[in-house]
Design a protein around this motif. Sequence first.
Motif, PDB file in Angstrom:
ATOM      1  N   VAL A  94      -0.679  -0.117  -3.016  1.00  0.00           N
ATOM      2  CA  VAL A  94       0.066   0.906  -2.578  1.00  0.00           C
ATOM      3  C   VAL A  94       0.036   0.697  -0.934  1.00  0.00           C
ATOM      4  O   VAL A  94       1.066   0.834  -0.376  1.00  0.00           O
ATOM      5  CB  VAL A  94      -0.356   2.110  -3.214  1.00  0.00           C
ATOM      6  N   THR A  95      -1.196   1.054  -0.418  1.00  0.00           N
ATOM      7  CA  THR A  95      -1.649   1.018   0.980  1.00  0.00           C
ATOM      8  C   THR A  95      -0.877  -0.309   1.538  1.00  0.00           C
ATOM      9  O   THR A  95      -0.065  -0.104   2.647  1.00  0.00           O
ATOM     10  CB  THR A  95      -3.067   1.085   1.085  1.00  0.00           C
ATOM     11  N   ASP A  96      -1.002  -1.285   0.934  1.00  0.00           N
ATOM     12  CA  ASP A  96      -0.588  -2.645   1.772  1.00  0.00           C
ATOM     13  C   ASP A  96       1.256  -2.575   1.619  1.00  0.00           C
ATOM     14  O   ASP A  96       1.426  -3.059   2.500  1.00  0.00           O
ATOM     15  CB  ASP A  96      -0.855  -3.745   0.724  1.00  0.00           C
ATOM     16  N   ALA A  97       1.531  -2.155   0.423  1.00  0.00           N
ATOM     17  CA  ALA A  97       2.938  -2.279   0.292  1.00  0.00           C
ATOM     18  C   ALA A  97       3.688  -1.142   1.473  1.00  0.00           C
ATOM     19  O   ALA A  97       4.749  -1.645   1.910  1.00  0.00           O
ATOM     20  CB  ALA A  97       3.371  -1.750  -1.181  1.00  0.00           C
ATOM     21  N   LEU A  98       3.098  -0.152   1.589  1.00  0.00           N
ATOM     22  CA  LEU A  98       3.593   0.704   2.631  1.00  0.00           C
ATOM     23  C   LEU A  98       3.517   0.333   3.842  1.00  0.00           C
ATOM     24  O   LEU A  98       4.317   0.359   4.881  1.00  0.00           O
ATOM     25  CB  LEU A  98       3.053   2.332   2.476  1.00  0.00           C
ATOM     26  N   ALA A  99       2.236  -0.392   4.299  1.00  0.00           N
ATOM     27  CA  ALA A  99       1.720  -0.828   5.551  1.00  0.00           C
ATOM     28  C   ALA A  99       2.733  -1.933   6.004  1.00  0.00           C
ATOM     29  O   ALA A  99       2.898  -2.046   7.216  1.00  0.00           O
ATOM     30  CB  ALA A  99       0.302  -1.240   5.728  1.00  0.00           C
ATOM     31  N   ALA A 126     -11.812   6.552   7.082  1.00  0.00           N
ATOM     32  CA  ALA A 126     -10.402   6.476   6.383  1.00  0.00           C
ATOM     33  C   ALA A 126      -9.825   5.320   7.482  1.00  0.00           C
ATOM     34  O   ALA A 126      -8.992   4.683   7.025  1.00  0.00           O
ATOM     35  CB  ALA A 126      -9.686   7.923   6.428  1.00  0.00           C
ATOM     36  N   ILE A 127     -10.017   5.858   8.740  1.00  0.00           N
ATOM     37  CA  ILE A 127      -9.212   4.737   9.556  1.00  0.00           C
ATOM     38  C   ILE A 127      -9.888   3.123   9.336  1.00  0.00           C
ATOM     39  O   ILE A 127      -8.981   2.431   9.122  1.00  0.00           O
ATOM     40  CB  ILE A 127      -9.820   4.899  10.817  1.00  0.00           C
ATOM     41  N   THR A 128     -11.001   2.830   9.096  1.00  0.00           N
ATOM     42  CA  THR A 128     -11.217   1.570   8.814  1.00  0.00           C
ATOM     43  C   THR A 128     -10.872   1.081   7.368  1.00  0.00           C
ATOM     44  O   THR A 128     -10.577  -0.047   7.298  1.00  0.00           O
ATOM     45  CB  THR A 128     -13.120   1.532   8.667  1.00  0.00           C
ATOM     46  N   ALA A 162      -5.100  -2.698   5.291  1.00  0.00           N
ATOM     47  CA  ALA A 162      -4.112  -2.916   5.002  1.00  0.00           C
ATOM     48  C   ALA A 162      -3.322  -3.536   6.260  1.00  0.00           C
ATOM     49  O   ALA A 162      -3.133  -2.829   7.161  1.00  0.00           O
ATOM     50  CB  ALA A 162      -3.317  -1.795   4.226  1.00  0.00           C
ATOM     51  N   ALA A 163      -2.766  -4.733   6.375  1.00  0.00           N
ATOM     52  CA  ALA A 163      -2.225  -5.235   7.605  1.00  0.00           C
ATOM     53  C   ALA A 163      -0.915  -4.925   7.766  1.00  0.00           C
ATOM     54  O   ALA A 163      -0.277  -4.531   6.956  1.00  0.00           O
ATOM     55  CB  ALA A 163      -2.218  -6.795   7.296  1.00  0.00           C
TER      56      ALA A 163
END
Lengths: 351, 413
Positions: B163-168, B182-184, B189-190
């Motif tokens: 999910v994180t990847d798809a949104l990013a 959290a930032i790291t 996710a690129a």
Amino acid sequence: MRADRREEYSLTDQQRADRLLPVVRERVRDHRDRCAAYDRILTAIDTSGHPGTGLAALPWLPARMFKTHKLRSVAEHEVFRVATSSGTTGERSRVFLDQAAAAEQSRRVASAFRTVLGPARLPMMVVDTRPRLENGAMAARTASVVGLLPLGTDHTYLVDEDGRTDPRAVTEFLGRHPTGRFLLCGTTVMVWHHLYPLARDHGIDLTRAVLVHSGGWKRLHEGGVDDATFRSRLAEVSGLTEVFGYYGMVEQLGTIFLGDSRDDTYYCPDLAQVIIRDPRTWSEQPVGVPGVIEVISALPTSYPGNVVLTEDLGVVVGIDDGERPGRRFRVLGRLPRAEARGCGDAGGGPR
Amino acid sequence: MSTLVERLCPDGPPTPAERVPPLVADSGLAVGDERVVDVLASLSQTWLGARARADHPELAALGFFLRPAQLTAMRAELTGSGDGVRRPVGLVLHHPPSNVDAVLGYAWALSALCGNRNIVRVSGRAGALTARILDDIATAFATADPVLARTQLFVGHPHDDEVTDALARSCDLRVIWGGDQAITDLRRAALPAHARDLVFPNRHSLAVVNAAAYLDAPGWQRARLAAGLCDDVLPFDQAACSSPRALVLVGAQPTATAAWRDLRGRIRAEVDGRDLRLDPAMAVEKRVRGYGLAADGVAGTVEFDGEVMTYLGVPDPARLPRDWLGAGVLAIARVDECGDLAALLTDRHQTLGHFGFGREELRALCRSLGSRRLDRVVPIGTALTFDRHWDGHDLLHEFTRHTTISGWVTDAQ
């Protein structure tokens, strides 16, 4: 009978207060002399956390201090054993015992349980897996079992590494011990989830057994199982009627608050007392009013754990009115852990 | 099966992550879009209303920040005639903090005002205030121009790399409000090559009081300072990055002692007047942390003043604790003069709340910090007041792209 119930659980509330106070005061002084960190804490704090008189006026340490700090009153080379427990958050409490303290705590555990088991060591079934070291440490659950092993003989483990119970192990155990009492022990949750179905499905006769169990009720209560259900269902399927819970913690190793034979209330051993505090005013709650459980014990000599504020909620339900003298209390659950919701959670945590 | 994204506002069926960005595909908004201004103005009115204020005082501050006059001023600045044009950056992905719920409202509102399409990930640990903000936004969207619902989306999803990847992958700007971990994690996710991150890492803050100036101040001013300190310390369980965790008195020992004695009494009076309650778990937490600092030799005294406030006397100001110590805990230290504060300020300090110092003193202090970060020097009582400048970033600039224009001929009349 060499040890009867008068030996460990004999003092009335007043007698207990009178005897414990000078002893624990002396222990506190002694720990201050020998544990600099403890002395710094007591020097720094005001008396707002422990208003009252007598035992209630003694300064407590939050149990979690034993997770965040190494508190010991013996030199490093005198440490004979380090007892650890894991909390739900994964941090472990560490309690340091020298040889004398280790021996004394084992003796106290034995004499506490002898009041219900009798003087002889009984054949023993453990409702758990065989204790095993993992990365040099023992899981808290197994550690609590290990402390009881000296109480029994022919230790038989009912749960295998894959979490399955083996009815044959029970049958064979019963075959080896066809008469007389035997001991069953385990955590409350393990007993309910492993022993109860095993006994139910295989018609195992546990009428000769005495069960001692401890541990949280949260999961059982969530499933609608309380102490009364626990007892009646076990009795129905297996004839098991001698059931004792106990309450204790690694921070006061060896101090066993033994349960009533009929319900989920606990009694203090003679060397200990329980105080329920109002977490707002910190004053002592009257009988019947819940608060945070503070445990006082004369036992710890090698670490400053004589007066400890637990993270359990509880209530004193009666004084000198039960099977054993002294305070009778019930544990109501865990105090929720306050979370540091710092500017630090943007991505975190499952929903 | 892939993890589904919950559509919280506007609500909709759970949706696979890769189909979420197309939900906000309408690029019809301009910077300072009237339709956004209208919605924000109506939300401002809601949040300034008596009911909202009674339930969540933080909402009133958010409502005040979005008052029509302020919106008009910001809109004018965004659309103004400089040597260029400000335009939306595109799709902004927000990861607001779960602790300071109102940040979600500020960050989203500013980004929407800049004409962006926004996907705001709401933390599963967010509290009642977030739920209230989302409810109010949903209500406002219901009567707003439909373009809002086609460009703004609040979602919930478990932590899941897919999910994180798809949104990013689909965003132009990603905004992450700390902490460092959290930032790291989220940066794994690129982003697309052209996109960038705006991050707000772990920070902490402190308050400083000029002891002599305090003692010279009239009673009403001292009382106001005490109230201001309470405003800074008590909200958000004192866990916001701009919540002061230490109070440093500046002055000679007897002056500082006298000032602190008086101030402490006034804080007590203020707190008692607010009728606050501390939950039992927090009461224990504070003891664990305070006792721990005493054991470590950092705190020489641990004093509990009533149910709410705890003071840790720290004899060596260089050892001031910076971690969160629980709600209503101040580490108290003293230094001789304003310049000595520089030694206490780390690269992680964000807000310095002050009382009784002159402008030049404060400027000299800041200059002496070299490249160490300190973003805000504000009067005590306003530490938590949100500003479009945050952590040294001007959010109106961060949330827009700037096209420079030069070499023009005079427009035909």
